[in-house]
Design an enzyme around this catalytic site. Structure first.
Site, mmCIF file in Angstrom:
data_model
loop_
_atom_site.group_PDB
_atom_site.id
_atom_site.type_symbol
_atom_site.label_atom_id
_atom_site.label_comp_id
_atom_site.label_asym_id
_atom_site.label_seq_id
_atom_site.Cartn_x
_atom_site.Cartn_y
_atom_site.Cartn_z
ATOM 1 N N GLU A 171 -9.709 5.796 3.026
ATOM 2 C CA GLU A 171 -10.108 5.108 4.264
ATOM 3 C C GLU A 171 -10.020 6.066 5.395
ATOM 4 O OE1 GLU A 171 -7.836 1.198 4.804
ATOM 5 O OE2 GLU A 171 -7.992 1.371 7.146
ATOM 6 N N GLU A 173 0.567 -1.438 0.034
ATOM 7 C CA GLU A 173 0.002 0.083 -0.007
ATOM 8 C C GLU A 173 0.781 1.373 -0.056
ATOM 9 O OE1 GLU A 173 -2.722 -0.516 3.561
ATOM 10 O OE2 GLU A 173 -2.899 -2.683 3.130
#
Ligand SMILES: *[C@@H]1O[C@H](CO)[C@@H](O)[C@H](O)[C@H]1NC(C)=O
Length: 420
Positions: free
Chosen positions: A335, A224
């Site tokens: 997120e 990520e």
């Protein structure tokens, strides 16, 4: 063997006595021991993390950037990497052989260049890499020394399983676009950068891409990268460049940035976890960053490029199981953690804090999103899906045009009349 039997022999009695004494001592000094033990653990951890610096740079945001010799970086503490021969550059770049001179010749960007704050006060010499120094306070903010630099919970968005019991799992909320059902060898996106407001220090807001392999069980592999605001991790509200990796669904392996051994950095200009500046402002200048992650077909390592100019380094293939082969899913998006302060939805913002409908210069975006296919070519994502747990809190809207290719706007304010 029963207790009475145990006490019969003199030897056993002596052993029991020792146990009793030991118990008494530990109870009476438990508190003192635990604080000094914690201090010891923290110091030990800092010694492990903070490598000797060739030069240190004080950043205006309070960070200290240590220029650490490239062969002293945390990666080489990894038992599997002790004898690893560092690769100073990839063999291949998507679209062909790697060519150092070509990296900086990307398409001219309409938006403005972004740098890191610490650049104002110096640079790291050749053969070193810049590492954000971890301070005692950074570690003390974590729930434990062991958890420092790691995600607290599984926080993966599993698009097709939006059943009620999975919604709000540990309060993580997403607004993402994704592709699956093929073999992927990388992904790219240009993301505009904001400084979302975080209501509670234990919450965060991030915008990133995920390179995923394996099932969503205990063995998930993930790479990520993106930007994040995380008061717990960094002690402030600055927007920072970050990476994360795990090979077991965020349990025992992996971490943010260089906070464990894994990622091998080769670049001396960009520091993981350092603040990026400037950030976009509402109805004003927009600043965006490009991130490309791809699997080098020759050695199989996963490389990362930041912007057009910086090849940061790589995650060695041997860190992973599924990703040693290929990725099975790519996600892009935001997120946040909703810790539900006061039993209500958090007002922590995702992206710009505005909903996608508002469009350019108000909403946050990912543009020119692409995947790397098995021939190492950048391709438009096929069958782009979207996912959000509660679209009244944070939403996502995709589109495509000539200039931006495939893109989406995403984000939201969190708490609002429709998201109580
Ligand atoms: C971060 O932002 C929150 C709320 O927006 C504020 O309460 C807090 O003081 C800020 N923290 C720092 C270190 O600036």
């Amino acid at each position: 063997m029963g207790a009475t039997q145990l006490c019969r022999g003199a030897t056993w009695r002596a052993i029991l006595l020792v146990f009793c004494l030991w118990g008494l001592i530990s109870v009476s000094s438990a508190a003192r021991l635990s604080t000094s033990r914690q201090k010891f653990e923290v110091r030990k951890h800092l010694n492990r993390l903070n490598k000797p610096a060739v030069k240190s740079i004080q950043s205006p945001d309070g960070d200290i950037i240590d220029c650490v010799h490239i062969s002293n970086q945390p990666a080489f503490d990894h038992p599997f990497l002790k004898d690893h021969k560092i690769q100073m550059r990839p063999d291949f770049h998507p679209e062909g052989l790697f060519d150092e001179n070509k990296v900086s010749e990307g398409p001219k960007e309409r938006t403005n260049p972004i740098t890191q704050l610490w650049h104002a006060n110096g640079e790291c010499p050749e053969d070193t890499i810049p590492i954000r120094r971890t301070k005692e306070d950074d570690v003390l903010r974590a729930s434990s020394v062991k958890r420092y630099g790691r995600k607290k919970h599984k926080s993966i968005a599993k698009p097709r399983s939006a059943q009620p019991d999975l919604i709000n799992q540990h309060g993580h909320q997403h607004a993402i676009a994704y592709v699956e059902g093929d073999k992927y060898y990388g992904a790219k996106a240009t993301i505009n950068v904001w400084e979302p407001r975080i209501q509670q220090p234990n919450e965060f807001s991030l915008s990133q891409l995920w390179i995923l392999g394996g099932s969503f069980g205990e063995d998930l592999n993930s790479i990520e990268a993106g930007w994040q605001v995380s008061p717990d991790l960094y002690g402030d509200n600055n927007t920072r460049l970050f990476t994360y990796w795990t090979s077991d669904a965020y349990q025992a392996t992996g971490c943010y940035n260089l906070l464990c051994s894994g990622f091998i950095q080769v670049n001396n200009q960009i520091a993981m976890g350092a603040s990026i500046s400037p950030v976009s402002a509402l109805r004003s200048s927009q600043y965006d960053i490009s991130i490309l992650i791809w699997k080098d077909p020759k050695e199989g390592h996963w490389w990362m490029q930041f912007g057009n100019d910086y090849v940061l380094g790589y995650w060695p293939s041997l860190l992973f199981s599924y990703l040693a082969e290929s990725a099975s899913m790519i996600e892009w998006g935001g997120e946040v953690v909703n810790s539900e302060p006061d039993g209500q939805h958090t007002s922590t913002q995702m992206g710009s804090g505005r909903f996608p409908e508002e469009g350019f210069s108000k909403s946050s975006y990912f543009r020119n999103i692409q995947v790397v296919d098995s021939s190492n070519n950048l391709k438009a994502p096929k069958g782009l899906g979207t996912f959000t747990e509660q679209s009244n809190c944070y939403d996502v809207q995709t589109g495509s045009n000539g200039d931006w290719g495939h893109y989406f706007y995403y984000g939201g304010p969190g708490k609002n009349p429709n998201c109580p």
